[in-house]
Write an enzyme that holds these catalytic residues in place. Structure first.
Site, PDB file in Angstrom:
ATOM      1  N   ASP A 151      -2.412  52.002  48.219  1.00  0.00           N
ATOM      2  CA  ASP A 151      -3.268  51.351  47.218  1.00  0.00           C
ATOM      3  C   ASP A 151      -3.019  51.940  45.827  1.00  0.00           C
ATOM      4  O   ASP A 151      -2.783  51.215  44.852  1.00  0.00           O
ATOM      5  CB  ASP A 151      -4.731  51.561  47.642  1.00  0.00           C
ATOM      6  CG  ASP A 151      -5.723  50.903  46.694  1.00  0.00           C
ATOM      7  OD1 ASP A 151      -5.370  49.895  46.069  1.00  0.00           O
ATOM      8  OD2 ASP A 151      -6.860  51.408  46.595  1.00  0.00           O
ATOM      9  N   LYS A 174       3.915  50.053  60.836  1.00  0.00           N
ATOM     10  CA  LYS A 174       5.028  49.809  61.772  1.00  0.00           C
ATOM     11  C   LYS A 174       5.262  50.986  62.716  1.00  0.00           C
ATOM     12  O   LYS A 174       5.685  50.814  63.848  1.00  0.00           O
ATOM     13  CB  LYS A 174       6.330  49.572  60.988  1.00  0.00           C
ATOM     14  CG  LYS A 174       6.250  48.453  59.976  1.00  0.00           C
ATOM     15  CD  LYS A 174       6.468  47.142  60.641  1.00  0.00           C
ATOM     16  CE  LYS A 174       6.675  46.029  59.640  1.00  0.00           C
ATOM     17  NZ  LYS A 174       6.765  44.731  60.304  1.00  0.00           N
ATOM     18  N   ARG A 195      -4.900  37.345  34.914  1.00  0.00           N
ATOM     19  CA  ARG A 195      -5.453  38.675  35.232  1.00  0.00           C
ATOM     20  C   ARG A 195      -4.956  39.198  36.571  1.00  0.00           C
ATOM     21  O   ARG A 195      -5.281  40.313  36.958  1.00  0.00           O
ATOM     22  CB  ARG A 195      -6.980  38.606  35.257  1.00  0.00           C
ATOM     23  CG  ARG A 195      -7.602  38.367  33.870  1.00  0.00           C
ATOM     24  CD  ARG A 195      -9.044  37.893  34.007  1.00  0.00           C
ATOM     25  NE  ARG A 195      -9.839  38.812  34.778  1.00  0.00           N
ATOM     26  CZ  ARG A 195     -10.859  38.463  35.581  1.00  0.00           C
ATOM     27  NH1 ARG A 195     -11.204  37.202  35.716  1.00  0.00           N
ATOM     28  NH2 ARG A 195     -11.525  39.353  36.250  1.00  0.00           N
ATOM     29  N   LYS A 196      -4.187  38.394  37.304  1.00  0.00           N
ATOM     30  CA  LYS A 196      -3.791  38.781  38.662  1.00  0.00           C
ATOM     31  C   LYS A 196      -2.399  39.427  38.685  1.00  0.00           C
ATOM     32  O   LYS A 196      -1.455  38.898  38.103  1.00  0.00           O
ATOM     33  CB  LYS A 196      -3.795  37.556  39.592  1.00  0.00           C
ATOM     34  CG  LYS A 196      -5.176  36.965  39.779  1.00  0.00           C
ATOM     35  CD  LYS A 196      -5.185  35.865  40.806  1.00  0.00           C
ATOM     36  CE  LYS A 196      -4.450  34.638  40.326  1.00  0.00           C
ATOM     37  NZ  LYS A 196      -4.559  33.510  41.291  1.00  0.00           N
TER      38      LYS A 196
HETATM   39  C1  LIG Z   1      -7.593  57.589  42.694  1.00  0.00           C
HETATM   40  C2  LIG Z   1      -7.519  56.826  41.469  1.00  0.00           C
HETATM   41  C3  LIG Z   1      -6.587  57.433  40.502  1.00  0.00           C
HETATM   42  C4  LIG Z   1      -7.179  57.246  39.160  1.00  0.00           C
HETATM   43  C5  LIG Z   1      -6.144  57.226  38.128  1.00  0.00           C
HETATM   44  C6  LIG Z   1      -6.721  56.745  36.873  1.00  0.00           C
HETATM   45  C7  LIG Z   1      -6.172  55.752  36.156  1.00  0.00           C
HETATM   46  C8  LIG Z   1      -4.947  55.047  36.574  1.00  0.00           C
HETATM   47  C9  LIG Z   1      -4.963  53.599  36.180  1.00  0.00           C
HETATM   48  C10 LIG Z   1      -4.556  52.609  37.004  1.00  0.00           C
HETATM   49  C11 LIG Z   1      -4.145  52.806  38.391  1.00  0.00           C
HETATM   50  C12 LIG Z   1      -4.993  51.986  39.315  1.00  0.00           C
HETATM   51  C13 LIG Z   1      -4.949  52.436  40.719  1.00  0.00           C
HETATM   52  C14 LIG Z   1      -6.017  51.637  41.455  1.00  0.00           C
HETATM   53  C15 LIG Z   1      -6.243  52.163  42.819  1.00  0.00           C
HETATM   54  C16 LIG Z   1      -7.687  52.272  43.169  1.00  0.00           C
HETATM   55  C17 LIG Z   1      -8.381  50.927  43.115  1.00  0.00           C
HETATM   56  C18 LIG Z   1      -9.706  50.864  43.753  1.00  0.00           C
HETATM   57  O1  LIG Z   1     -10.066  51.626  44.604  1.00  0.00           O
HETATM   58  S1  LIG Z   1     -10.686  49.647  43.163  1.00  0.00           S
HETATM   59  C19 LIG Z   1     -12.053  49.639  44.280  1.00  0.00           C
HETATM   60  C20 LIG Z   1     -11.920  48.595  45.338  1.00  0.00           C
HETATM   61  N1  LIG Z   1     -11.984  47.262  44.764  1.00  0.00           N
HETATM   62  C21 LIG Z   1     -13.119  46.733  44.328  1.00  0.00           C
HETATM   63  O2  LIG Z   1     -14.172  47.310  44.385  1.00  0.00           O
HETATM   64  C22 LIG Z   1     -13.020  45.360  43.749  1.00  0.00           C
HETATM   65  C23 LIG Z   1     -14.306  44.565  43.966  1.00  0.00           C
HETATM   66  N2  LIG Z   1     -14.136  43.185  43.496  1.00  0.00           N
HETATM   67  C24 LIG Z   1     -14.359  42.831  42.230  1.00  0.00           C
HETATM   68  O3  LIG Z   1     -14.747  43.631  41.409  1.00  0.00           O
HETATM   69  C25 LIG Z   1     -14.133  41.394  41.870  1.00  0.00           C
HETATM   70  O4  LIG Z   1     -14.156  40.588  43.007  1.00  0.00           O
HETATM   71  C26 LIG Z   1     -12.795  41.168  41.120  1.00  0.00           C
HETATM   72  C27 LIG Z   1     -11.589  41.544  41.973  1.00  0.00           C
HETATM   73  C28 LIG Z   1     -12.793  41.978  39.803  1.00  0.00           C
HETATM   74  C29 LIG Z   1     -12.672  39.701  40.746  1.00  0.00           C
HETATM   75  O5  LIG Z   1     -13.875  39.272  40.159  1.00  0.00           O
HETATM   76  P1  LIG Z   1     -13.932  38.492  38.777  1.00  0.00           P
HETATM   77  O6  LIG Z   1     -15.276  37.862  38.726  1.00  0.00           O
HETATM   78  O7  LIG Z   1     -13.539  39.339  37.639  1.00  0.00           O
HETATM   79  O8  LIG Z   1     -12.820  37.398  38.873  1.00  0.00           O
HETATM   80  P2  LIG Z   1     -12.635  36.154  39.851  1.00  0.00           P
HETATM   81  O9  LIG Z   1     -13.492  36.217  41.062  1.00  0.00           O
HETATM   82  O10 LIG Z   1     -12.754  34.943  38.992  1.00  0.00           O
HETATM   83  O11 LIG Z   1     -11.125  36.351  40.318  1.00  0.00           O
HETATM   84  C30 LIG Z   1     -10.071  36.351  39.371  1.00  0.00           C
HETATM   85  C31 LIG Z   1      -8.869  35.734  40.053  1.00  0.00           C
HETATM   86  O12 LIG Z   1      -8.489  36.593  41.158  1.00  0.00           O
HETATM   87  C32 LIG Z   1      -8.557  35.874  42.397  1.00  0.00           C
HETATM   88  N3  LIG Z   1      -9.076  36.755  43.435  1.00  0.00           N
HETATM   89  C33 LIG Z   1     -10.110  37.613  43.338  1.00  0.00           C
HETATM   90  N4  LIG Z   1     -10.287  38.280  44.475  1.00  0.00           N
HETATM   91  C34 LIG Z   1      -9.336  37.822  45.314  1.00  0.00           C
HETATM   92  C35 LIG Z   1      -8.990  38.137  46.656  1.00  0.00           C
HETATM   93  N5  LIG Z   1      -9.657  39.040  47.366  1.00  0.00           N
HETATM   94  N6  LIG Z   1      -7.948  37.486  47.208  1.00  0.00           N
HETATM   95  C36 LIG Z   1      -7.240  36.564  46.510  1.00  0.00           C
HETATM   96  N7  LIG Z   1      -7.503  36.228  45.220  1.00  0.00           N
HETATM   97  C37 LIG Z   1      -8.550  36.847  44.644  1.00  0.00           C
HETATM   98  C38 LIG Z   1      -9.521  34.729  42.119  1.00  0.00           C
HETATM   99  O13 LIG Z   1      -9.271  33.647  43.003  1.00  0.00           O
HETATM  100  C39 LIG Z   1      -9.170  34.391  40.675  1.00  0.00           C
HETATM  101  O14 LIG Z   1      -7.968  33.654  40.692  1.00  0.00           O
HETATM  102  P3  LIG Z   1      -7.743  32.392  39.705  1.00  0.00           P
HETATM  103  O15 LIG Z   1      -7.896  32.934  38.308  1.00  0.00           O
HETATM  104  O16 LIG Z   1      -6.378  31.907  40.011  1.00  0.00           O
HETATM  105  O17 LIG Z   1      -8.821  31.415  40.052  1.00  0.00           O
END
Ligand SMILES: CCCCC/C=C\C/C=C\CCCCCCCC(=O)SCCNC(=O)CCNC(=O)[C@H](O)C(C)(C)COP(=O)(O)OP(=O)(O)OC[C@H]1O[C@@H](n2cnc3c(N)ncnc32)[C@H](O)[C@@H]1OP(=O)(O)O
Length: 229
Positions: A151, A174, A195-196
């Site tokens: 992740d 695997k 945004r994706k």
């Molecule tokens: C240990 C960390 C180290 C820290 C280092 C610090 C900085 C480094 C910087 C970057 C590195 C990043 C590393 C990341 C790893 C850790 C990540 C996490 O743990 S995050 C926590 C787990 N996730 C969540 O909690 C997310 C919860 N969900 C949400 O918040 C929301 O659902 C959302 C994903 C934000 C989307 O909501 P929003 O209202 O903003 O938008 P939409 O619903 O309109 O969706 C937008 C677009 O995306 C499509 N979508 C959304 N979800 C899904 C899905 N599950 N599957 C498929 N598609 C999805 C949705 O259909 C929309 O598409 P479209 O625009 O085409 O209609």
């Protein structure tokens, strides 16, 4: 709030500069992290070799550090305490306790890793050695620990410095990963659509012959207009 954060960092020996005493030697991690205008805060970077690193991990680290010499690859520093500093989601008194969990173990016991990023190719590679506190079935790394590293590595390939969250993560495990072994996690951003951000990833042994896991993930850039809670 600011005062408690600074107090916490001083306790950790992370503060240097005007009031914090001598600065540690410069590393390849880029400029010091400047969080406040009046004080320079330097956090300990854990993405450097320590005595718990195996020969495999050191050798791979050296290879990737070589790749950094022409600027195409960059080593990503990694801290324990940086994420909570600007959080408005937890109470002030809870902040000093908050840590990035993959950096919460003593050297060698948990997640030993270093990541390298290639911005042109949109790739992030993580060299990861899973320690004994990450055991799942006897002698093997827990799949959740592997999922965590997939992740975060994939998140780094998707975007560095932007506010993104994991919306979806699919993993095919695997082969089980032996505890203490080093694996190479390769991730690549292959599509960006508004945004994706779509990322593919695989996890292999050091010699590349064993495929441990394959994954795809979707990260979404947070919309500043929307509330995350
Ligand atoms: C240990 C960390 C180290 C820290 C280092 C610090 C900085 C480094 C910087 C970057 C590195 C990043 C590393 C990341 C790893 C850790 C990540 C996490 O743990 S995050 C926590 C787990 N996730 C969540 O909690 C997310 C919860 N969900 C949400 O918040 C929301 O659902 C959302 C994903 C934000 C989307 O909501 P929003 O209202 O903003 O938008 P939409 O619903 O309109 O969706 C937008 C677009 O995306 C499509 N979508 C959304 N979800 C899904 C899905 N599950 N599957 C498929 N598609 C999805 C949705 O259909 C929309 O598409 P479209 O625009 O085409 O209609």
């Amino acid at each position: 709030m600011l005062r408690s954060c600074l107090a916490r960092l001083r306790t950790l020996g992370a503060l240097r500069g005007p009031r914090g005493g001598a600065r540690p030697p410069a590393t390849d991690t880029g400029p010091a992290l400047r969080l406040f205008s009046s004080e320079e805060v330097i956090l300990k970077d854990y993405s450097v070799p320590n005595p718990s690193w195996s020969k495999d991990l050191r050798l791979l680290y050296d290879q990737y550090m070589k790749k950094c010499e022409d600027g195409s690859w960059k080593r990503l520093p990694s801290y324990r305490d940086v994420a909570h500093l600007d959080s408005k989601l937890i109470k002030e008194e809870q902040m000093p306790q908050a840590r990035i969990f993959i950096r919460s173990y003593e050297d060698g016991l948990g997640f030993e890793f270093v990541m390298f990023h290639n911005d042109v190719e949109k790739k992030t590679v993580c060299l990861f050695q899973g320690g004994p506190y990450l055991q799942g079935l006897s002698g093997w790394l827990h799949g959740g620990a592997m999922a965590t590293m997939i992740d975060i590595t994939s998140g780094m390939a998707a975007s560095i410095g932007e506010r993104i969250v994991t919306a979806n993560l699919n993993i095919d495990f695997k082969r089980p990963v032996p505890l203490y072994s080093v694996v190479v996690i390769n991730s690549q951003l292959y599509k960006a659509e508004g945004r994706k951000l779509f990322v593919s990833c695989d996890v292999r042994s050091v010699d590349g012959k064993t495929l441990y896991a394959e994954a795809t993930s979707l990260f979404v850039k947070l919309d500043p207009e929307k509330s995350s809670t």
